[in-house]
Scaffold this active site. Structure first.
Site, PDB file in Angstrom:
ATOM      1  N   SER A   1       0.827  -1.207   0.000  1.00 11.41           N
ATOM      2  CA  SER A   1       0.000   0.000   0.000  1.00 11.41           C
ATOM      3  C   SER A   1       0.864   1.260   0.000  1.00 11.41           C
ATOM      4  CB  SER A   1      -0.903   0.029   1.236  1.00 11.41           C
ATOM      5  OG  SER A   1      -1.771  -1.078   1.256  1.00 11.41           O
TER       6      SER A   1
HETATM    7  N1  SAH Z   1      -0.615  -4.395   4.044  1.00 12.01           N
HETATM    8  C1  SAH Z   1      -0.085  -4.886   2.797  1.00 12.01           C
HETATM    9  C2  SAH Z   1      -1.106  -4.728   1.699  1.00 12.01           C
HETATM   10  C3  SAH Z   1      -0.966  -5.762   0.654  1.00 12.01           C
HETATM   11  S1  SAH Z   1      -2.228  -5.773  -0.570  1.00 12.01           S
HETATM   12  C4  SAH Z   1       1.182  -4.154   2.440  1.00 12.01           C
HETATM   13  O1  SAH Z   1       1.303  -2.971   2.770  1.00 12.01           O
HETATM   14  O2  SAH Z   1       2.061  -4.738   1.807  1.00 12.01           O
HETATM   15  C5  SAH Z   1      -3.486  -6.756   0.169  1.00 12.01           C
HETATM   16  C6  SAH Z   1      -3.128  -8.163   0.555  1.00 12.01           C
HETATM   17  O3  SAH Z   1      -4.316  -8.821   0.977  1.00 12.01           O
HETATM   18  C7  SAH Z   1      -2.548  -9.018  -0.555  1.00 12.01           C
HETATM   19  O4  SAH Z   1      -1.310  -9.530  -0.166  1.00 12.01           O
HETATM   20  C8  SAH Z   1      -3.579 -10.132  -0.758  1.00 12.01           C
HETATM   21  O5  SAH Z   1      -3.004 -11.376  -1.106  1.00 12.01           O
HETATM   22  C9  SAH Z   1      -4.227 -10.189   0.613  1.00 12.01           C
HETATM   23  N2  SAH Z   1      -5.560 -10.771   0.646  1.00 12.01           N
HETATM   24  C10 SAH Z   1      -6.575 -10.630  -0.247  1.00 12.01           C
HETATM   25  N3  SAH Z   1      -7.649 -11.322   0.140  1.00 12.01           N
HETATM   26  C11 SAH Z   1      -7.322 -11.938   1.328  1.00 12.01           C
HETATM   27  C12 SAH Z   1      -8.020 -12.800   2.232  1.00 12.01           C
HETATM   28  N4  SAH Z   1      -9.280 -13.213   2.005  1.00 12.01           N
HETATM   29  N5  SAH Z   1      -7.367 -13.207   3.337  1.00 12.01           N
HETATM   30  C13 SAH Z   1      -6.088 -12.820   3.601  1.00 12.01           C
HETATM   31  N6  SAH Z   1      -5.378 -12.014   2.768  1.00 12.01           N
HETATM   32  C14 SAH Z   1      -5.993 -11.569   1.650  1.00 12.01           C
END
Ligand code: SAH
Length: 214
Positions: free
Chosen positions: A65
């Site tokens: 993000s």
């Molecule tokens: N906080 C992270 C954001 C990553 S993007 C950062 O700053 O790097 C969002 C993430 O949510 C992705 O890695 C995706 O694989 C995960 N995600 C999507 N759906 C999900 C679910 N149902 N359960 C767990 N993780 C999930």
């Protein structure tokens, strides 16, 4: 180049100034962003861009993000040290690191195995100690450790998952982006066993919160 240099530190100070100008004011959040080497959470090809206020690919079609988004969500959590926090979407682990830096007891769930494995190694290697990183489906929350003082969802949810509402303490806060293509940052406070208060803030854009494929 797994290093944090004075050059990186200088760029972080600039990033903190940018976030302040954009309205982030909580000292603990700014301190976390000023201290944490975001470039070590990115692919080496993006290292030079790590301190721009931008999202970047982290593999498995996911993104880390944007710093402003991380700061905004962290601030909205109204976190205090020692609180038990559930994060959905570990991704790169950067937001997890921010929460750990702020003194939270962090449980974080990721559904992409490659990202889960990377964070499992990376976070302790950088000195961050989440209580537990979980490989699984965030829609279900983490009932074993519920209730949580705070819940943060870092992927766009079409609707607020029921299981997450159930896993909040009374007085607890959830910060979750809700919507299909664009998301409204939504702040949910549990005011009693049966009542929740909802506050809808500005527009953001996240990768989608996906249903279980395991
Ligand atoms: N906080 C992270 C954001 C990553 S993007 C950062 O700053 O790097 C969002 C993430 O949510 C992705 O890695 C995706 O694989 C995960 N995600 C999507 N759906 C999900 C679910 N149902 N359960 C767990 N993780 C999930």
């Amino acid at each position: 180049m797994n290093q944090d240099t004075t050059k990186h530190q200088g760029k972080r100070r600039q990033l903190v100034e940018v976030l302040k100008q954009k309205g982030i004011s909580q000292a603990e959040v700014l301190k976390a962003i000023g201290d944490i080497p975001r470039h070590l959470f990115l692919d080496s090809s993006f290292v030079d861009h790590a301190y721009q206020d931008k999202a970047f690919p982290i593999g498995a079609e996911q993104t880390i993000s944007q710093p402003y988004t991380v700061a905004f969500q962290s601030e909205q959590l109204q976190l205090k040290a020692g609180m038990k926090v559930l994060e959905i979407g570990t991704g790169s682990g950067y937001q997890t690191a921010v929460l750990c830096h702020m003194g939270a007891e962090v449980y974080s769930i990721e559904r992409q195995h490659e990202l889960f494995r990377t964070s499992l190694k990376r976070l302790p290697a950088l000195g961050f100690k989440p209580k537990k990183l979980i490989f699984g489906d965030g829609y279900k929350g983490f009932p074993e450790q519920a209730p949580f003082d705070r819940i943060i969802v870092t992927a766009g949810a079409p609707a607020v998952p029921e299981a997450l509402l159930d896993q909040m303490v009374v007085g607890g806060i959830m910060v979750i982006p809700v919507g299909e293509i664009n998301q409204k940052m939504t702040i949910i406070t549990r005011t009693s066993n049966t009542n929740f208060q909802k506050l809808v803030l500005g527009d953001f854009r996240f990768v989608p919160l996906l249903e279980d494929k395991n």
